[in-house]
Design an enzyme around this catalytic site. Structure first.
Site, short mmCIF file in Angstrom:
data_model
loop_
_atom_site.label_atom_id
_atom_site.label_comp_id
_atom_site.label_asym_id
_atom_site.label_seq_id
_atom_site.Cartn_x
_atom_site.Cartn_y
_atom_site.Cartn_z
CE1 TYR A 151 -3.71 2.58 0.80
CE2 TYR A 151 -2.45 3.30 2.70
CZ TYR A 151 -3.29 3.43 1.70
OH TYR A 151 -4.15 4.57 1.87
CG ASP A 245 5.95 3.87 0.74
OD1 ASP A 245 6.14 4.33 1.76
OD2 ASP A 245 4.55 3.66 0.50
CE LYS A 273 1.34 4.88 8.28
NZ LYS A 273 1.20 4.11 7.27
C1 LIG Z 1 0.45 4.52 5.68
C2 LIG Z 1 1.28 4.36 4.52
C3 LIG Z 1 1.15 5.36 3.52
C4 LIG Z 1 0.14 6.45 3.43
O1 LIG Z 1 0.53 7.32 4.70
P1 LIG Z 1 -0.53 8.38 4.69
O2 LIG Z 1 0.06 9.32 5.80
O3 LIG Z 1 -1.70 7.55 5.34
O4 LIG Z 1 -1.16 9.00 3.60
C5 LIG Z 1 2.05 5.05 2.44
N1 LIG Z 1 2.93 3.95 2.37
C6 LIG Z 1 2.98 3.12 3.42
C7 LIG Z 1 3.87 2.17 3.26
C8 LIG Z 1 2.07 3.43 4.32
O5 LIG Z 1 2.19 2.48 5.24
#
Ligand SMILES: *Cc1c(COP(=O)(O)O)cnc(C)c1O
Length: 436
Positions: A151, A245, A273
């Site tokens: 994701y 990511d 995060k």
């Molecule tokens: C949470 C997450 C996102 C999206 O971040 P948001 O702050 O919720 O938009 C993108 N990539 C990864 C791997 C994530 O866990």
């Protein structure tokens, strides 16, 4: 915090949800919060301190959700609160540069091996969206390769076979995502053959490969030995950008993220995060040569009214300072190992088959008997069993993520006593599932 009530009651959460459903889609502002795959009413959280959260009915839980990843220090740490207090006295947003943005940028560049220049945004989604745009501009190519079950936020072109909430709700690729996604190719994670094949078919059209180096959104999955290295090799060969990511793994798995731990340097990195200390932040960065294409230095437009927001940046700096102490990651890993080891023993004693994947302070209990190495194997899990496990834990005051396809997070605030309480609850939960 008030004393825990004797009986597990959720009347106030239920009343709030009844009000919320008429006002917001599904009653929530992010789908994963709605308890759709585990059933029942989501708990409205009133307070969080250290390893605990308190719901609207005054039930107290040991929390392993950690706000879905950011809270590596636990809830409401004193250092972050103090920094926020000082900043709020000075103002909350100026739309002009501030000193603390420079400080946070320096901290990120210092920590993350592949980042030479960085841009702050407001969420992980903005970071991945911008990184993909930049990769297309830099390479002059269109196609993006991603991995099933990874994701990357709710970016149109990345909502293809996405994990997290999309997997939880069992949705096909999202409606409303139009022609953009025809440029997205999704292949199985940890599958070197699929990787070679996708490059054979599309080599000179692939702008970037985007990957969660340690997937957390199909539950926690570990990269197979050599997989990230192979990814680096093949992207380099075809002059395709490699985007890590690290929205979950950045500052979570080690200070420099998965790229430091596995010693593989991507071209671009996305953060979020942990880097925001519990406030909304995202960031993307990488090689100077690529980042200098971002406006106003270059032509790739990307902007934000609240980007580099003083309050969020302040929280990020305070959190990153607090986790700069030696052995933070060793301590986190030790606590997690203690918990995971206990969970394995508890499941085995109850005769419940589980596979527990764990790395650093991340772990997932999969209700399956086959190793989980990609989305397909994650999906062999018995999600009804997970739902029962989740609710049994909740009743005993332990809060796990409300979906099989998510990751539990241990924070520095979790104590040994929290872990023994959790294991006691888990023994009851596994026994209940086994029917003893
Ligand atoms: C949470 C997450 C996102 C999206 O971040 P948001 O702050 O919720 O938009 C993108 N990539 C990864 C791997 C994530 O866990």
């Amino acid at each position: 915090m008030k004393d825990k009530k004797a009986r597990f009651e959720t009347k106030k959460s239920e009343a709030l949800m009844a009000r919320a459903v008429g006002l917001m889609p599904g009653g929530v502002n992010s789908p994963v919060r709605a308890f759709r795959s585990v059933g029942g009413t989501p708990l409205f959280i009133a307070e969080g301190k250290g390893s605990r959260v308190v719901d609207a009915d005054n039930n107290i839980y040991i929390d392993y959700l950690g706000s879905w990843g950011p809270l590596i220090l636990g809830h409401s740490p004193a250092v972050v609160r103090a920094a926020l207090r000082r900043q709020i006295e000075r103002g909350t947003s100026f739309g002009a540069p501030t000193e603390n943005e420079v400080v946070l940028a320096e901290m990120i560049i210092d920590a993350v091996p592949s980042i030479e220049k960085v841009r702050l945004v407001n969420s992980g989604t903005e970071a991945t969206m911008s990184a993909v745009r930049l990769a297309r501009a830099f390479t002059g190519r269109n196609k993006i390769v991603k991995f099933d079950g990874c994701y990357h936020g709710h970016v149109d072109s990345l909502l293809v076979k996405a994990g997290s909430g999309v997997a939880t709700l069992g949705l096909p690729d999202s409606p409303g995502v139009a022609s953009d996604c025809v440029h997205t190719l999704s292949i199985p994670y940890n599958d070197e053959d699929a990787l070679i094949k996708v490059f054979e078919l599309h080599k000179s059209e692939i702008a970037a490969v985007i990957v969660e180096p340690i997937p957390g959104n199909m539950g926690a999955v570990l990269p197979a030995r050599g997989f990230l290295e192979q990814l680096r090799k093949i992207t380099k060969k075809h002059e395709t950008l490699l985007i890590f990511d690290e929205v979950i793994s950045g500052f979570r798995i080690s200070r420099g993220g998965a790229q430091e731990r596995f010693k593989v340097k991507p071209d671009l990195t996305c953060l979020g995060k942990v880097v925001g200390g519990g406030l909304p932040i995202g960031a993307y960065g990488g090689r100077k040569e690529i980042m200098k294409m971002v406006a106003p230095e270059g032509p790739v437009y990307q902007a934000g009214t609240l980007s580099g927001n003083p309050v969020a940046v302040t929280a990020g700096i305070a959190a990153l300072k607090a986790i700069a102490k030696p052995d933070v990651y060793g301590v986190l890993e030790e606590k997690t190992a203690l918990l995971v080891d206990g969970l394995r023993k508890a499941a085995s004693a109850a005769g419940v088959e589980v596979v527990i994947n764990s790395i650093g302070s991340m772990f997932t209990v999969f209700f399956t008997s086959s190793p989980v190495k990609d989305f397909q194997s994650a999906k062999t899990s018995d999600t009804a069993r997970y739902a029962n496990f989740f609710h049994a834990l909740l009743e005993k005051g332990v809060y796990f993520p409300p979906s099989q396809f998510e990751t539990c997070f241990v924070s520095l605030a979790h104590t040994k006593s929290d872990i023994s309480t959790t294991l006691k609850a888990a023994r009851t939960a596994f026994n209940m599932i086994a029917g003893h």
